[in-house]
Enzyme design. Sequence first.
Site, PDB file in Angstrom:
ATOM      1  N   LYS A  33       0.950  -1.179   0.044  1.00 43.67           N
ATOM      2  CA  LYS A  33      -0.029  -0.263   0.078  1.00 43.67           C
ATOM      3  C   LYS A  33       0.921   1.232  -0.145  1.00 43.67           C
ATOM      4  CE  LYS A  33      -2.624   3.301   1.586  1.00 43.67           C
ATOM      5  NZ  LYS A  33      -2.048   4.775   2.192  1.00 43.67           N
ATOM      6  N   GLU A  38       8.022   1.455  12.132  1.00 43.48           N
ATOM      7  CA  GLU A  38       9.266   2.555  11.851  1.00 43.48           C
ATOM      8  C   GLU A  38       8.534   4.046  11.670  1.00 43.48           C
ATOM      9  OE1 GLU A  38      11.708   4.883  11.121  1.00 43.48           O
ATOM     10  OE2 GLU A  38      11.714   4.002   8.957  1.00 43.48           O
ATOM     11  N   CYS A  62      13.340  10.281   8.515  1.00 39.01           N
ATOM     12  CA  CYS A  62      13.212   9.913   9.948  1.00 39.01           C
ATOM     13  C   CYS A  62      14.489   9.746  10.660  1.00 39.01           C
ATOM     14  CB  CYS A  62      12.570   8.184   9.916  1.00 39.01           C
ATOM     15  SG  CYS A  62      13.483   7.065   9.141  1.00 39.01           S
ATOM     16  N   GLU A 104       9.436  16.065  16.365  1.00 43.89           N
ATOM     17  CA  GLU A 104      10.011  16.049  15.079  1.00 43.89           C
ATOM     18  C   GLU A 104       9.528  17.352  13.984  1.00 43.89           C
ATOM     19  OE1 GLU A 104      10.501  12.259  12.211  1.00 43.89           O
ATOM     20  OE2 GLU A 104       8.478  12.664  12.715  1.00 43.89           O
TER      21      GLU A 104
END
Length: 378
Positions: free
Chosen positions: A64, A140, A174, A274
Site C-alpha cells: 500500500k 518504523e 526519519c 519531529e
Amino acid sequence: MLSIAESSLSDVSLKDTDKPGFRRYIKRTPLGVVLVIAPWNYPYLVSINSVLPAIIAGNAVTLKPSPQTPLTAERFALALTQAGVPADVIQVVHLSPELTSFAASHPQVDFVSFTGSVPGGRSVEQAAVAGEGFKGVGLELGGKDPAYVRPDADLDYTVAELVDGAFFNSGQSCCAVERIYVHESVYDAFVPKYVELVKKYRLGDPTLPDTNLGPVVSIASAQRIQKQVQDALKAGAKALIPEDLFPAAQSGTAFVAPQVLVDVNHTMEVMMEETFGPVVGIQKVSSDEEALKLMNDSPYGLTASVWTNAKENPESERAFEKFVDELETGTVFLNRCDYLDPALAWTGVKNSGRGISLSKFGYDQLTRAKSVHMKIQT
C-alpha cells in the site's frame, strides 16, 4: 539482504546437543501475507527494506503506497514481476485511511509493516490488535535524532557531515539530524562554520542541476515547520540564517528556507518534536553527562551520533562506549549520521516504533519459528 538470506532462513540444527536417537531443529516458516504500508519520502528504499525481504522469506506481499507517491508501488511491483516474481506474490492496493485500517485488521493479513508518523502507526497497531489472530506489527516511526560534538572532534569534517545530515532531502528523513549538542569548548568555533555552509545551499526547483535543497512535501508541511520555528523565536531562540538569502521560500508555497537556531532549550517544540524539514537547533553543553541527558530527553529514539576522535584518544573511545551503553536509541553512530546499513538492524525505541527491518533479525521478524523434535529410536 540477498547474500544473507540462505544463512538467515536455513534450519537451525541442534545436532551438537542432540541425545542419541534424537534429532531436533528449528525451521523458519513464512508468516503468509505481509501488508507493507509505505511512506512517501523514501518509497523505493522502504520497499527494498520491507517488500523484498518479505518475499525472499517466502511471504506474499500486499503493498500500500502513500497517496502522494502512488506510482512508485506500481513501478516497483512491475519491476519485480518482469524479473520473474510471480504476479500473485505481490499486489498493489490504493486505500483510504479507513480501508488501510480495515486491511491491517483483515484475518488474511498475517503481519503489518508500517513506516510513517506516530499517529499513523498507533492507528495501524490498534487496527491490527482489534483483528483476529494476534498478528505481528512492525512500526518504523518518527525521530528527533541528536548529535553530540565532543571537544576533540574534527570540526571541518563534522560540520560538513552534520549539515548534510540535517538538510539532505530537505530534512525529510526519519533519521535526519534535528538537534545538535556542542561542547562549550568548541561551540564558538562550530556554530559559525555550520552557518557558513548552510548559507551556501541553493533552494529551488529540484530538477535543476545546481539546486541542492528542494521543497518540502506540501504547503501544510511548510506551514507547520515555519510555525515551529516562529514559536521557538518567540520563546527566546535566535535564527542565524537570513530568509532573504532564499527568495524561493515564499508564503503559500512548499519551499522552506533552511534555518539554524541557537539559544534553544527543551521547553521548545523545535527541540522535542519531529520537524521533518530543513531546520536544526544547536545547544551548548558543558559535559558528556549533560549531552547524554539531553540526548535521552526525547519521546523518540531512532538514531544518535557522537563526534569525537576515538582513533587517537583512548579516553574518547571509552566515552563513546559509554554513549553506546546509555543512549536510548536504535542505532548509535560514531562520526557519521543519517545512514542506513542493511547489515545492521534498523529499529527504534519509544515513539520511534518497534520491530526490526534489515539484517538477519529482519528475517526473524518476517518468519516464525517452528520446532521439530524427532525421537528416531523407539
